[in-house]
Design a protein around this motif. Sequence first.
Motif, short mmCIF file in Angstrom:
data_model
loop_
_atom_site.label_atom_id
_atom_site.label_comp_id
_atom_site.label_asym_id
_atom_site.label_seq_id
_atom_site.Cartn_x
_atom_site.Cartn_y
_atom_site.Cartn_z
N LYS A 123 0.83 -1.20 0.00
CA LYS A 123 0.00 0.00 0.00
C LYS A 123 0.87 1.25 0.00
O LYS A 123 2.05 1.19 0.37
CB LYS A 123 -0.90 0.05 1.24
CG LYS A 123 -1.52 -1.25 1.67
CD LYS A 123 -2.33 -1.07 2.94
CE LYS A 123 -2.63 -2.39 3.60
NZ LYS A 123 -1.44 -3.02 4.20
N ALA A 124 0.25 2.36 -0.35
CA ALA A 124 0.88 3.67 -0.20
C ALA A 124 -0.21 4.68 0.12
O ALA A 124 -1.32 4.61 -0.41
CB ALA A 124 1.63 4.08 -1.47
N PHE B 158 0.00 10.70 1.16
CA PHE B 158 -1.36 10.76 0.63
C PHE B 158 -1.56 10.07 -0.71
O PHE B 158 -1.10 8.93 -0.85
CB PHE B 158 -1.86 12.20 0.61
CG PHE B 158 -2.36 12.66 1.96
CD1 PHE B 158 -3.51 12.10 2.52
CD2 PHE B 158 -1.67 13.61 2.69
CE1 PHE B 158 -3.99 12.51 3.76
CE2 PHE B 158 -2.14 14.02 3.95
CZ PHE B 158 -3.29 13.47 4.48
N GLY B 159 -2.19 10.69 -1.70
CA GLY B 159 -2.70 9.92 -2.83
C GLY B 159 -2.43 10.46 -4.21
O GLY B 159 -3.18 10.16 -5.14
N SER B 160 -1.37 11.24 -4.38
CA SER B 160 -1.07 11.75 -5.72
C SER B 160 -0.56 10.63 -6.62
O SER B 160 -0.03 9.63 -6.16
CB SER B 160 -0.04 12.87 -5.67
OG SER B 160 1.25 12.35 -5.35
N TYR C 230 -2.82 -1.17 -2.82
CA TYR C 230 -3.88 -0.36 -2.24
C TYR C 230 -3.52 1.12 -2.19
O TYR C 230 -2.37 1.48 -1.94
CB TYR C 230 -4.11 -0.75 -0.77
CG TYR C 230 -4.68 -2.09 -0.46
CD1 TYR C 230 -6.04 -2.25 -0.20
CD2 TYR C 230 -3.85 -3.21 -0.33
CE1 TYR C 230 -6.56 -3.48 0.16
CE2 TYR C 230 -4.38 -4.45 0.03
CZ TYR C 230 -5.73 -4.58 0.27
OH TYR C 230 -6.24 -5.79 0.64
N SER C 231 -4.54 1.94 -2.31
CA SER C 231 -4.48 3.30 -1.79
C SER C 231 -4.78 3.19 -0.31
O SER C 231 -5.89 2.79 0.09
CB SER C 231 -5.51 4.21 -2.48
OG SER C 231 -5.64 5.43 -1.77
N HIS C 232 -3.78 3.51 0.53
CA HIS C 232 -3.83 3.19 1.96
C HIS C 232 -4.83 4.04 2.73
O HIS C 232 -5.33 3.62 3.79
CB HIS C 232 -2.43 3.37 2.55
CG HIS C 232 -2.15 2.55 3.77
ND1 HIS C 232 -0.88 2.31 4.23
CD2 HIS C 232 -2.97 1.91 4.64
CE1 HIS C 232 -0.94 1.57 5.33
NE2 HIS C 232 -2.20 1.32 5.60
N ARG C 233 -5.12 5.22 2.22
CA ARG C 233 -6.12 6.08 2.86
C ARG C 233 -6.58 7.13 1.86
O ARG C 233 -5.85 7.47 0.92
CB ARG C 233 -5.55 6.75 4.10
CG ARG C 233 -4.39 7.69 3.84
CD ARG C 233 -4.07 8.52 5.08
NE ARG C 233 -2.83 9.26 4.92
CZ ARG C 233 -2.45 10.23 5.77
NH1 ARG C 233 -3.22 10.56 6.79
NH2 ARG C 233 -1.29 10.85 5.59
N PRO C 234 -7.79 7.66 2.04
CA PRO C 234 -8.25 8.70 1.13
C PRO C 234 -7.44 9.98 1.31
O PRO C 234 -6.90 10.26 2.39
CB PRO C 234 -9.71 8.90 1.54
CG PRO C 234 -9.80 8.40 2.95
CD PRO C 234 -8.79 7.30 3.06
N SER D 130 -9.54 2.05 4.33
CA SER D 130 -10.01 3.10 5.24
C SER D 130 -10.81 4.19 4.54
O SER D 130 -10.89 5.31 5.03
CB SER D 130 -8.83 3.70 6.01
OG SER D 130 -8.18 2.71 6.77
N TYR D 131 -11.37 3.90 3.40
CA TYR D 131 -12.27 4.83 2.71
C TYR D 131 -13.67 4.73 3.32
O TYR D 131 -14.13 3.63 3.65
CB TYR D 131 -12.35 4.51 1.23
CG TYR D 131 -11.21 5.04 0.38
CD1 TYR D 131 -11.46 5.82 -0.74
CD2 TYR D 131 -9.88 4.74 0.68
CE1 TYR D 131 -10.43 6.30 -1.55
CE2 TYR D 131 -8.85 5.21 -0.11
CZ TYR D 131 -9.12 5.99 -1.22
OH TYR D 131 -8.09 6.47 -2.00
#
Length: 329
Positions: free
Chosen positions: A97-98, A110-112, A136-140, A169-170
């Motif tokens: 994940k990141a 974050f999510g860039s 995974y996207s680890h968090r929104p 965690s979304y």
Amino acid sequence: MPYQAAANRYETMPYRRCGHSGLKLPAISLGMWHNFGDNKPYDNSRAMVLKAFDLGITHFDLANNYGPKPGAAEETMGRLLKEDLAAYRDELIISSKAGWQMWDGPYGDFGSRKYLIASCDQSLKRMGLDYVDIFYSHRPDPETPIEETMGALDSIVRQGKALYAGISSYSAEETAVAAKVLKDLGTPCIIHQPSYSMFDRWIESGLTDVLRDAKMGSIAFCPLAQGLLTDRYLNGVPADSRAADAQNHFLTIDKVDLRLAQIKALNEIAQQRGQSLAQMSLAWALQTVTSVIIGASRVTQIEENVGAVKNLAFSAEELARIERILQQA
């Protein structure tokens, strides 16, 4: 002596289809958040991972920042893959994940698209892999458009760096949007990783409905509530426990005291079922999610937790008793 996996490793572990996909996950997965960094003895980490695989755990859950130091857990997994598990790579599900802080500056959190793709490349290098099975996207990310974050996951899959895309965690609303964006891109989101346990039931207020409608699987982290739902605290807080560690902000003595009566009452039901409290708590969570992620600091914990699969069924009376206890908070 070279490692050779147990011949009977697939005989007792249930494998469950992850949403509307071809992927099956073991009911019990092993998380490498704690106890697999460079501050822990490698021999113990190795023993836990190999015992887990011998018991039918095929899924190992990592993230870029797991350690300490950040990245160390993936380095541990990389060494295990090279020295012990190379011959079994196609029997393993490796996820990473990141989304949390990983390196300095504006591009390491974050999510860039910049962060997710760079982080995936780093994770593959640390583990010596051509691809991970789930990324995974680890968090929104409250600032980056969700279309950009999901677009990065889509690119990672299309580039062959991951086989499947997931989110963690979304919220229910965020999950619905993420699932639609990925579906439109042609890379379905097959899995959501939320926190979930008897003491943390937020997913029941909307998220489970979204997951069902989107045909997504789910895998719970912290299904034992950081150790609360084990026999660790039945007689108070041990001096060497996580709750007694002032540096630990996830589990405190106050939280133990608040839940102690419930823990003891739940333990009585578990004993009547012929299970430990941890085993019953995992079985309870598996009524709702596809798989649960256990943490461990020693082999015996893995052996105990895997024992949960021997009794996954609950009577209506047992569920009602558990519910009454949980409503007492």
